[in-house]
Design an enzyme around this catalytic site. Structure first.
Site, mmCIF file in Angstrom:
data_model
loop_
_atom_site.group_PDB
_atom_site.id
_atom_site.type_symbol
_atom_site.label_atom_id
_atom_site.label_comp_id
_atom_site.label_asym_id
_atom_site.label_seq_id
_atom_site.Cartn_x
_atom_site.Cartn_y
_atom_site.Cartn_z
ATOM 1 N N GLU A 183 -5.600 0.354 1.522
ATOM 2 C CA GLU A 183 -4.777 0.844 2.523
ATOM 3 C C GLU A 183 -5.306 1.012 3.651
ATOM 4 O OE1 GLU A 183 -1.018 1.739 0.512
ATOM 5 O OE2 GLU A 183 -0.633 3.399 2.196
ATOM 6 N N LYS A 228 8.733 -1.538 3.732
ATOM 7 C CA LYS A 228 10.019 -0.455 3.675
ATOM 8 C C LYS A 228 10.849 -0.761 4.688
ATOM 9 C CE LYS A 228 6.931 3.291 2.351
ATOM 10 N NZ LYS A 228 6.572 4.914 2.711
ATOM 11 N N HIS A 239 -17.307 -6.439 -21.239
ATOM 12 C CA HIS A 239 -17.046 -7.467 -22.025
ATOM 13 C C HIS A 239 -15.775 -8.255 -21.492
ATOM 14 C CE1 HIS A 239 -19.361 -5.741 -24.841
ATOM 15 N NE2 HIS A 239 -18.989 -4.476 -24.579
HETATM 16 O O1 PA5 Z 1 -0.664 6.522 1.725
HETATM 17 C C1 PA5 Z 1 0.426 6.318 2.167
HETATM 18 O O2 PA5 Z 1 0.758 6.657 3.183
HETATM 19 C C2 PA5 Z 1 1.564 5.352 1.491
HETATM 20 O O3 PA5 Z 1 0.902 4.936 0.221
HETATM 21 C C3 PA5 Z 1 2.515 6.353 0.816
HETATM 22 O O4 PA5 Z 1 2.192 7.390 0.181
HETATM 23 C C4 PA5 Z 1 3.687 5.565 0.006
HETATM 24 O O5 PA5 Z 1 3.934 4.534 0.664
HETATM 25 C C5 PA5 Z 1 4.787 6.304 -0.086
HETATM 26 O O6 PA5 Z 1 5.208 7.253 0.782
HETATM 27 P P1 PA5 Z 1 6.061 8.436 0.778
HETATM 28 O O7 PA5 Z 1 5.255 9.598 0.264
HETATM 29 O O8 PA5 Z 1 6.435 8.663 2.057
HETATM 30 O O9 PA5 Z 1 7.368 8.048 -0.140
#
Ligand code: PA5
Length: 451
Positions: free
Chosen positions: A286, A428, A315
């Site tokens: 990410e 989202k 394996h």
């Molecule tokens: O690293 C990030 O920002 C994302 O992976 C969020 O953790 C994830 O989308 C969840 O978001 P939130 O904590 O706002 O619900």
């Protein structure tokens, strides 16, 4: 540093060699400064978390103890960065069959981290927990993630129906104070709420209240976790890559990426560390998978993280890793000392395997890790190894923060914004649009026009 960082398998005569560190000293210095000059600022507030005040930590520990006393089932609702750190740490510190242990052996609540909204999973959860002795930690940094908010809505109704007004004492909320729908709802309902710093992004939040609250309920030594994270933080301030393993690793990973190593395989040789690989995969994927660089040019960069478990995946995947394409770089993780090592006895009917007896499973596991690393090296693929002394809070804090600094430096080498996630945010918003949330109407139409 508590762990050993062995880069001997990372330098290849036809790849990145030791001289490159000298040749690229300007580039390394620039990437180093980019991260270090921004420590504690903007989206790098996570750099400050390991220096949290004793008072604040003592408050969390006190709260955790209070909740633990009346809790048999601790349920964490959250997703992505709001869950993966907790899963990694809990799997490492709990007994591997934690939830199956009798209470007197377990001595802490059972744990369920629900990081998906599969209805079967939610229904199954309510089949195994008892609401009277359950505690729910609802975690969302943005306070607006549909997955987590739907879980919150479901549990509020169930708790209210079962316990009436007492439902409030069964919920802890962790979110950004003053922002987002969850914060508003929690304030309105008078729910106990912990804050997440504005500049602490989800995947960098494990040592904020996001992780610390469930860890305190589970009785882990959160001060030792922070101590381990401090050790890496201090080491990461050293401009010399030979004294700064996160900087060196990031340099190697991104140099090899330029040479076509598009895949980063992370392979812990420890079931307890299995989910640290998931934590790494989210951070690496990410943070570095970005369309644009700092100048706004299209780069579509990133290195695909792949998790494997030693020895299990020897394996399954190692044939590909050794004889397959030259598109991978490997990070092996080993553990020197296991808390519970198991000796291998002799067996008279299995005389030809007597060479194993007198050794332990831990020795065999480590031997196989070294053998796989050698096989990977022998096939001309780069790798490096992180060797933990043991799996405990301090070593884990160091490992998770090592990954975070490695990612931050890698983002600086690539010249991209490490700390945003526009692709995730878009998904989202598209979900809101599909469910007709007012204010999101145009999104799907624009998408259809674009394609
Ligand atoms: O690293 C990030 O920002 C994302 O992976 C969020 O953790 C994830 O989308 C969840 O978001 P939130 O904590 O706002 O619900």
């Amino acid at each position: 540093m508590k762990s050993e960082y062995d880069f001997s398998g990372a330098f290849l005569s036809d790849g990145v060699h030791e001289d490159c560190l000298k040749k690229d000293s300007r580039k390394i210095a620039d990437a180093f400064s980019h991260v270090i000059d921004n420590m504690g600022k903007g989206w790098q507030e996570w750099c400050n978390l390991p220096y949290c005040s004793e008072n604040e930590l003592d408050e969390i520990i006190k709260y955790g103890k209070k909740v633990a006393e009346k809790t048999e089932y601790l349920v964490v609702f959250g997703i992505g960065g709001s869950a993966l750190g907790t899963i990694a740490v809990a799997n490492a510190l709990n007994h591997l069959h934690h939830n199956e242990l009798a209470r007197d052996k377990r001595q802490k609540p059972k744990l369920y981290v629900e990081d998906n909204i599969d209805p079967e999973r939610m229904a199954s959860l309510f089949d195994v927990i008892d609401l009277e002795t359950a505690h729910f930690n609802v975690i969302t940094k943005s306070g607006s993630t549909s997955e987590t908010l739907s879980q919150f809505m479901i549990v509020i109704k169930r708790l209210r129906d079962a316990l009436g007004d007492d439902f409030k004492s069964h919920i802890t909320v962790t979110t950004t104070i003053g922002k987002g729908s969850l914060y508003r709802a929690a304030s309105e309902m008078g729910l106990k709420t912990f804050g997440i710093g504005e500049g602490v992004g989800g995947r960098f939040s494990v040592l904020s209240a996001v992780g610390l609250v469930p860890f305190a309920i589970l009785g882990y030594d959160i001060k030792a976790l922070l101590k381990g994270a401090r050790t890496v933080t201090e080491a990461s301030k050293n401009p010399s890559p030979n004294e700064n393993p996160a900087l060196k690793a990031a340099y190697l990973m991104t140099e090899y990426l330029k040479q076509g190593k598009n895949i980063s395989v992370i392979m812990p040789y420890s079931d307890k560390l299995k989910y640290t690989a998931d934590f790494y995969c989210q951070l690496w994927g990410e943070s570095l998978g970005k369309a644009l660089n700092w100048s706004g040019e299209k780069v579509n960069c990133g290195q695909t993280p792949v998790k494997a478990l030693g020895v299990t995946d020897q394996h399954s995947q190692v044939q590909l890793y050794t004889e397959g394409p030259f598109d991978k770089i490997f990070t092996f993780i080993g553990v020197k000392n296991f808390d519970n090592d198991v000796g291998i006895p002799s067996c008279s009917a299995l005389r030809d395997y007597d060479f194993l007896s007198g050794h332990t499973l831990g020795e065999l596991l480590n031997c196989e890790r070294k053998a796989t690393q050698l096989a990977v090296s022998d096939s001309g693929k780069p790798s490096f190894t992180i060797l933990l002394d043991k799996v405990d809070e301090e070593n884990l804090g160091e490992l998770l923060y090592f990954f975070m600094y490695e990612t931050a430096f890698a983002g600086a080498f690539l010249g991209i914004n490490t700390f945003d996630q526009p692709g995730v945010e878009f998904g989202k918003k598209a979900t809101f649009a599909m469910l007709n949330r007012p204010g999101y109407e145009g999104i799907l139409e624009n998408l259809t026009k674009k394609h």
